[in-house]
Write a protein that holds these residues in place. Sequence first.
Motif, PDB file in Angstrom:
ATOM      1  N   LYS A   7       0.823  -0.993   0.075  1.00  0.00           N
ATOM      2  CA  LYS A   7      -0.144  -0.014  -0.018  1.00  0.00           C
ATOM      3  C   LYS A   7       0.937   1.322  -0.055  1.00  0.00           C
ATOM      4  CE  LYS A   7      -1.744  -1.343   3.635  1.00  0.00           C
ATOM      5  NZ  LYS A   7      -1.203  -2.613   4.174  1.00  0.00           N
ATOM      6  N   THR A   8       0.652   2.042  -0.958  1.00  0.00           N
ATOM      7  CA  THR A   8       1.429   3.335  -0.828  1.00  0.00           C
ATOM      8  C   THR A   8       0.630   4.596  -1.470  1.00  0.00           C
ATOM      9  OG1 THR A   8       3.545   4.287  -1.468  1.00  0.00           O
ATOM     10  CG2 THR A   8       2.455   3.037  -3.097  1.00  0.00           C
TER      11      THR A   8
ATOM     12  N   GLU B 197      -9.787   0.925   6.166  1.00  0.00           N
ATOM     13  CA  GLU B 197      -9.870  -0.609   6.201  1.00  0.00           C
ATOM     14  C   GLU B 197     -11.024  -1.085   5.321  1.00  0.00           C
ATOM     15  OE1 GLU B 197     -11.117  -1.667  10.187  1.00  0.00           O
ATOM     16  OE2 GLU B 197      -9.202  -0.504  11.104  1.00  0.00           O
ATOM     17  N   ALA B 198     -11.916  -0.378   4.976  1.00  0.00           N
ATOM     18  CA  ALA B 198     -12.924  -0.633   4.082  1.00  0.00           C
ATOM     19  C   ALA B 198     -12.461  -0.926   2.621  1.00  0.00           C
ATOM     20  CB  ALA B 198     -14.208   0.238   4.047  1.00  0.00           C
ATOM     21  N   ASP B 199     -11.490  -0.043   2.080  1.00  0.00           N
ATOM     22  CA  ASP B 199     -10.865  -0.017   0.985  1.00  0.00           C
ATOM     23  C   ASP B 199      -9.898  -1.461   0.832  1.00  0.00           C
ATOM     24  OD1 ASP B 199     -11.747   2.462   0.185  1.00  0.00           O
ATOM     25  OD2 ASP B 199      -9.713   3.367   0.986  1.00  0.00           O
ATOM     26  N   PHE B 200      -9.171  -1.580   2.147  1.00  0.00           N
ATOM     27  CA  PHE B 200      -8.430  -3.010   1.852  1.00  0.00           C
ATOM     28  C   PHE B 200      -9.088  -4.298   1.865  1.00  0.00           C
ATOM     29  CE2 PHE B 200      -6.183  -6.055   4.406  1.00  0.00           C
ATOM     30  CZ  PHE B 200      -4.858  -6.146   3.505  1.00  0.00           C
ATOM     31  N   VAL B 201     -10.344  -4.217   2.567  1.00  0.00           N
ATOM     32  CA  VAL B 201     -11.322  -5.445   2.545  1.00  0.00           C
ATOM     33  C   VAL B 201     -11.694  -5.736   1.180  1.00  0.00           C
ATOM     34  CG1 VAL B 201     -13.537  -6.339   3.294  1.00  0.00           C
ATOM     35  CG2 VAL B 201     -12.007  -5.373   5.188  1.00  0.00           C
ATOM     36  N   THR B 202     -12.169  -4.414   0.701  1.00  0.00           N
ATOM     37  CA  THR B 202     -12.697  -4.488  -0.759  1.00  0.00           C
ATOM     38  C   THR B 202     -11.776  -5.168  -1.798  1.00  0.00           C
ATOM     39  OG1 THR B 202     -14.298  -2.994  -0.583  1.00  0.00           O
ATOM     40  CG2 THR B 202     -13.848  -3.405  -2.730  1.00  0.00           C
ATOM     41  N   HIS B 203     -10.233  -4.426  -1.596  1.00  0.00           N
ATOM     42  CA  HIS B 203      -9.358  -4.949  -2.394  1.00  0.00           C
ATOM     43  C   HIS B 203      -9.102  -6.616  -2.183  1.00  0.00           C
ATOM     44  CE1 HIS B 203      -5.481  -5.034  -4.451  1.00  0.00           C
ATOM     45  NE2 HIS B 203      -5.050  -5.672  -3.463  1.00  0.00           N
ATOM     46  N   ILE B 204      -9.101  -6.853  -1.012  1.00  0.00           N
ATOM     47  CA  ILE B 204      -8.859  -8.440  -0.783  1.00  0.00           C
ATOM     48  C   ILE B 204      -9.803  -9.247  -1.236  1.00  0.00           C
ATOM     49  CG2 ILE B 204      -8.608 -10.074   0.836  1.00  0.00           C
ATOM     50  CD1 ILE B 204      -6.141  -8.366   0.529  1.00  0.00           C
ATOM     51  N   ALA B 205     -11.084  -8.697  -1.050  1.00  0.00           N
ATOM     52  CA  ALA B 205     -12.460  -9.607  -1.925  1.00  0.00           C
ATOM     53  C   ALA B 205     -12.203  -9.617  -3.473  1.00  0.00           C
ATOM     54  CB  ALA B 205     -13.564  -8.816  -1.322  1.00  0.00           C
ATOM     55  N   THR B 206     -11.793  -8.602  -3.853  1.00  0.00           N
ATOM     56  CA  THR B 206     -11.694  -8.567  -5.429  1.00  0.00           C
ATOM     57  C   THR B 206     -10.551  -9.434  -5.885  1.00  0.00           C
ATOM     58  OG1 THR B 206     -12.186  -6.111  -5.285  1.00  0.00           O
ATOM     59  CG2 THR B 206     -11.009  -7.056  -7.422  1.00  0.00           C
ATOM     60  N   THR B 207      -9.461  -9.435  -4.897  1.00  0.00           N
ATOM     61  CA  THR B 207      -8.204 -10.181  -5.250  1.00  0.00           C
ATOM     62  C   THR B 207      -8.778 -11.912  -5.397  1.00  0.00           C
ATOM     63  OG1 THR B 207      -6.670  -8.725  -4.584  1.00  0.00           O
ATOM     64  CG2 THR B 207      -5.948 -11.018  -4.893  1.00  0.00           C
ATOM     65  N   VAL B 208      -9.183 -12.036  -4.055  1.00  0.00           N
ATOM     66  CA  VAL B 208      -9.841 -13.575  -4.033  1.00  0.00           C
ATOM     67  C   VAL B 208     -10.996 -13.998  -5.175  1.00  0.00           C
ATOM     68  CG1 VAL B 208     -11.167 -15.159  -2.345  1.00  0.00           C
ATOM     69  CG2 VAL B 208      -9.121 -13.677  -1.534  1.00  0.00           C
TER      70      VAL B 208
ATOM     71  N   ILE C  10      -3.164   0.103  -3.611  1.00  0.00           N
ATOM     72  CA  ILE C  10      -3.089  -0.948  -2.922  1.00  0.00           C
ATOM     73  C   ILE C  10      -2.927  -2.272  -3.970  1.00  0.00           C
ATOM     74  CG2 ILE C  10      -4.369  -2.613  -1.565  1.00  0.00           C
ATOM     75  CD1 ILE C  10      -6.243  -0.388  -0.407  1.00  0.00           C
ATOM     76  N   ALA C  11      -1.798  -2.925  -4.076  1.00  0.00           N
ATOM     77  CA  ALA C  11      -1.343  -3.943  -4.853  1.00  0.00           C
ATOM     78  C   ALA C  11      -0.968  -5.194  -4.376  1.00  0.00           C
ATOM     79  CB  ALA C  11      -0.283  -3.387  -6.014  1.00  0.00           C
ATOM     80  N   ASN C  12      -1.258  -6.115  -5.005  1.00  0.00           N
ATOM     81  CA  ASN C  12      -0.636  -7.574  -4.712  1.00  0.00           C
ATOM     82  C   ASN C  12       0.228  -8.085  -5.573  1.00  0.00           C
ATOM     83  OD1 ASN C  12      -2.854  -7.867  -2.541  1.00  0.00           O
ATOM     84  ND2 ASN C  12      -4.244  -8.255  -3.859  1.00  0.00           N
TER      85      ASN C  12
ATOM     86  N   SER D 288      -5.873  -1.832  -6.851  1.00  0.00           N
ATOM     87  CA  SER D 288      -6.634  -0.832  -6.474  1.00  0.00           C
ATOM     88  C   SER D 288      -6.156   0.652  -6.312  1.00  0.00           C
ATOM     89  CB  SER D 288      -7.272  -1.152  -5.276  1.00  0.00           C
ATOM     90  OG  SER D 288      -7.791  -2.543  -5.242  1.00  0.00           O
ATOM     91  N   ILE D 289      -6.601   1.737  -7.103  1.00  0.00           N
ATOM     92  CA  ILE D 289      -6.220   3.226  -6.819  1.00  0.00           C
ATOM     93  C   ILE D 289      -7.452   3.796  -6.562  1.00  0.00           C
ATOM     94  CG2 ILE D 289      -5.291   5.045  -7.958  1.00  0.00           C
ATOM     95  CD1 ILE D 289      -3.859   3.105  -9.684  1.00  0.00           C
ATOM     96  N   GLY D 290      -7.279   4.480  -5.352  1.00  0.00           N
ATOM     97  CA  GLY D 290      -8.438   5.564  -4.900  1.00  0.00           C
ATOM     98  C   GLY D 290      -7.792   6.669  -4.164  1.00  0.00           C
ATOM     99  N   ASP D 291      -8.754   7.309  -3.582  1.00  0.00           N
ATOM    100  CA  ASP D 291      -8.412   8.516  -2.815  1.00  0.00           C
ATOM    101  C   ASP D 291      -8.284   8.095  -1.373  1.00  0.00           C
ATOM    102  OD1 ASP D 291      -9.053  10.311  -5.084  1.00  0.00           O
ATOM    103  OD2 ASP D 291     -11.238  10.291  -4.444  1.00  0.00           O
TER     104      ASP D 291
END
Length: 92
Positions: A4-5, A61-72, A40-42, A54-57
């Motif tokens: 994450k950066t 925690e919600a952004d991270f959860v969404t990112h992980i769900a999208t990855t899975v 946020i990248a894997n 994932s790139i956003g503003d």
Amino acid sequence: MDEKTGIQALEAIHPSHPMRAGHPEAMEFEYKRHGTQALIANFEVATGRVITPSIGDTRTEADFVTHIATTVDTDPQGEWIFICDQLNTQHP
């Protein structure tokens, strides 16, 4: 691996000067800021391939959860191991 950066969104104020014989391209140093974006990248460790960036503003925690769900969701039956760096950018 999860990364994450923040990324600065910059725009050059002046165009670069093209190459000419014996001289490389000259890039201007002044730029206009357009804020930052959170990335946020894997990375697949074996290949280095980036999975579902994932790139956003924000990077909440919600952004991270969404990112992980999208990855899975790219391979719901796969076996996933996530290693997180617990990035903390708050200053005292």
